[in-house]
Design an enzyme around this catalytic site. Structure first.
Site, PDB file in Angstrom:
ATOM      1  N   GLY A  40       0.827  -1.208   0.000  1.00  0.00           N
ATOM      2  CA  GLY A  40       0.000   0.000   0.000  1.00  0.00           C
ATOM      3  C   GLY A  40       0.856   1.251   0.000  1.00  0.00           C
ATOM      4  N   ASP A  75       4.340  -2.580  -7.432  1.00  0.00           N
ATOM      5  CA  ASP A  75       3.812  -1.426  -6.684  1.00  0.00           C
ATOM      6  C   ASP A  75       4.124  -0.117  -7.404  1.00  0.00           C
ATOM      7  OD1 ASP A  75       2.997  -3.246  -4.774  1.00  0.00           O
ATOM      8  OD2 ASP A  75       4.836  -3.011  -3.596  1.00  0.00           O
ATOM      9  N   THR A  93      -0.013  -7.958 -15.407  1.00  0.00           N
ATOM     10  CA  THR A  93       1.373  -7.582 -15.699  1.00  0.00           C
ATOM     11  C   THR A  93       2.205  -8.853 -15.864  1.00  0.00           C
ATOM     12  OG1 THR A  93       1.927  -7.419 -13.340  1.00  0.00           O
ATOM     13  CG2 THR A  93       1.165  -5.409 -14.417  1.00  0.00           C
ATOM     14  N   LEU A  94       3.110  -8.808 -16.849  1.00  0.00           N
ATOM     15  CA  LEU A  94       3.903  -9.994 -17.206  1.00  0.00           C
ATOM     16  C   LEU A  94       5.394  -9.699 -17.168  1.00  0.00           C
ATOM     17  CD1 LEU A  94       1.685 -10.873 -20.300  1.00  0.00           C
ATOM     18  CD2 LEU A  94       1.732 -12.196 -18.185  1.00  0.00           C
TER      19      LEU A  94
HETATM   20  O1  RIB Z   1       5.473  -5.556  -3.153  1.00  0.00           O
HETATM   21  C1  RIB Z   1       6.660  -5.443  -2.430  1.00  0.00           C
HETATM   22  C2  RIB Z   1       6.375  -5.341  -0.977  1.00  0.00           C
HETATM   23  O2  RIB Z   1       5.782  -6.544  -0.552  1.00  0.00           O
HETATM   24  C3  RIB Z   1       7.575  -5.151  -0.096  1.00  0.00           C
HETATM   25  O3  RIB Z   1       7.882  -3.810   0.123  1.00  0.00           O
HETATM   26  C4  RIB Z   1       7.194  -5.878   1.167  1.00  0.00           C
HETATM   27  O4  RIB Z   1       6.966  -5.002   2.225  1.00  0.00           O
HETATM   28  C5  RIB Z   1       5.954  -6.683   0.817  1.00  0.00           C
HETATM   29  O5  RIB Z   1       4.848  -6.170   1.401  1.00  0.00           O
END
Ligand code: RIB
Ligand code: NA
Length: 309
Positions: free
Chosen positions: A42, A256, A222-223
């Protein structure tokens, strides 16, 4: 106060060991480097959106401990609004123990801790800000029912929703599909949710159609180096969005970076085609895999080519 992007999700302290390879069960191996960083899906997504210039706010819970204090400072340092960042004495700030091998692959164990104490009362407090946000983003590192409730609150207020079903769980509440304007996952999450293998573009197209049928407005799978597959309810045919090859140093948090960037584009360019946003978000995430760490590798707007904006 109005926001471009609100994230209702997790904060984790990442404890990262770099090793030549991932250990097997029962095995001890030597790593060559250790560092602590800010992570949690998040917060990572929120920080990436903020670094591209989005006005962001985070709804989350950390512990009343030094990791929690540091995390709040990290949000402030990145210009993220922190009025909805709670601190609880009842659990420790979430942690992620991460191992990264020489191929840039990782294995992660998370202990969600305080993240699991984010509750409906916290969401109610954030409701006025939800209604004044353009895009709301959720994942699965907090109580899933709280994520679902947040998405529903956003939908009710005509706020666009992005849902990232990560880490994947095979028993995802089917309501998540109808609560998602954009349902965005990687190949392994798509596999777990559909029960069919997703290793290439063709298989991803099939999985995306299957997920779309469950009620989301659009699906992005996503790939990694193979780019993404995008499908939208109004268009029916899926599109493959290729990406440029990069040398992976550390892929932790690349997903992320992608979602944070996507949220930024959805908020700033609401009429842009989803494939174009996907292409651009992939360029941003591609930068993040070329450096070590999670948030430490996320680019800022000034460091990116002007044609991404
Ligand atoms: O998506 C990567 C994240 O997954 C890392 O930062 C770790 O904290 C886990 O939550
Ligand atoms: Na990285």
């Amino acid at each position: 106060k109005a926001f471009d992007v609100m994230v209702v999700g997790s904060c984790m302290t990442d404890m990262v060991s770099q090793t030549p390879r991932l250990p097997k069960a029962g095995e001890t191996i030597h790593g060559f480097k250790f560092f602590i960083g800010f992570g949690g899906k998040g917060a990572n997504q929120c920080i990436q959106a903020a670094r591209l210039g989005a006005r962001t706010t985070m709804v989350c819970k950390v512990g009343k401990d030094v990791f929690g204090d540091n995390y709040i400072q990290n949000f402030k340092d990145n210009g993220v609004h922190t009025d909805f960042v709670g601190q609880t004495p009842d659990a420790a700030t979430g942690t992620a123990s991460i191992i990264v091998n020489n191929a840039g692959e990782n294995a992660i164990v998370i202990v969600a801790g305080a993240n699991m104490l984010l509750d409906s009362v916290d969401l109610q407090e954030a409701l006025p800000a939800i209604t004044r946000s353009k895009v709301l983003v959720c994942q699965l590192e907090i109580n899933p029912q709280i994520s679902l409730q947040a998405l529903r609150m956003a939908q009710k207020n005509k706020v666009k929703t992005i849902f990232n079903p990560a880490p994947a769980s095979p028993d995802l509440d089917p309501e998540f599909y109808t609560a998602s304007d954009v349902f965005c996952c990687n190949e392994s999450e798509a596999e777990m949710l559909t029960g069919s293998v997703v290793t290439n573009v063709e298989e991803a197209r099939g999985a995306a159609q299957e997920l779309l049928k469950r009620g989301c407005k659009s699906v992005i799978i996503t790939l990694g180096p193979q780019g993404c597959v995008v499908v939208q309810a109004q268009e029916s045919t899926s599109k493959h969005v290729p990406t440029t090859a990069v040398k992976a140093i550390d892929t932790t948090g690349a997903g992320d970076s992608f979602i944070g960037a996507l949220a930024f584009y959805m908020a700033h360019y609401p009429t842009m085609a989803l494939e174009e946003m996907t292409y651009r978000a992939n360029q941003v995430a591609g930068v993040s895999v070329q450096a070590v760490g999670t948030q430490t590798s996320f680019p800022i707007r000034a460091g990116l080519p002007a044609d991404l904006f």
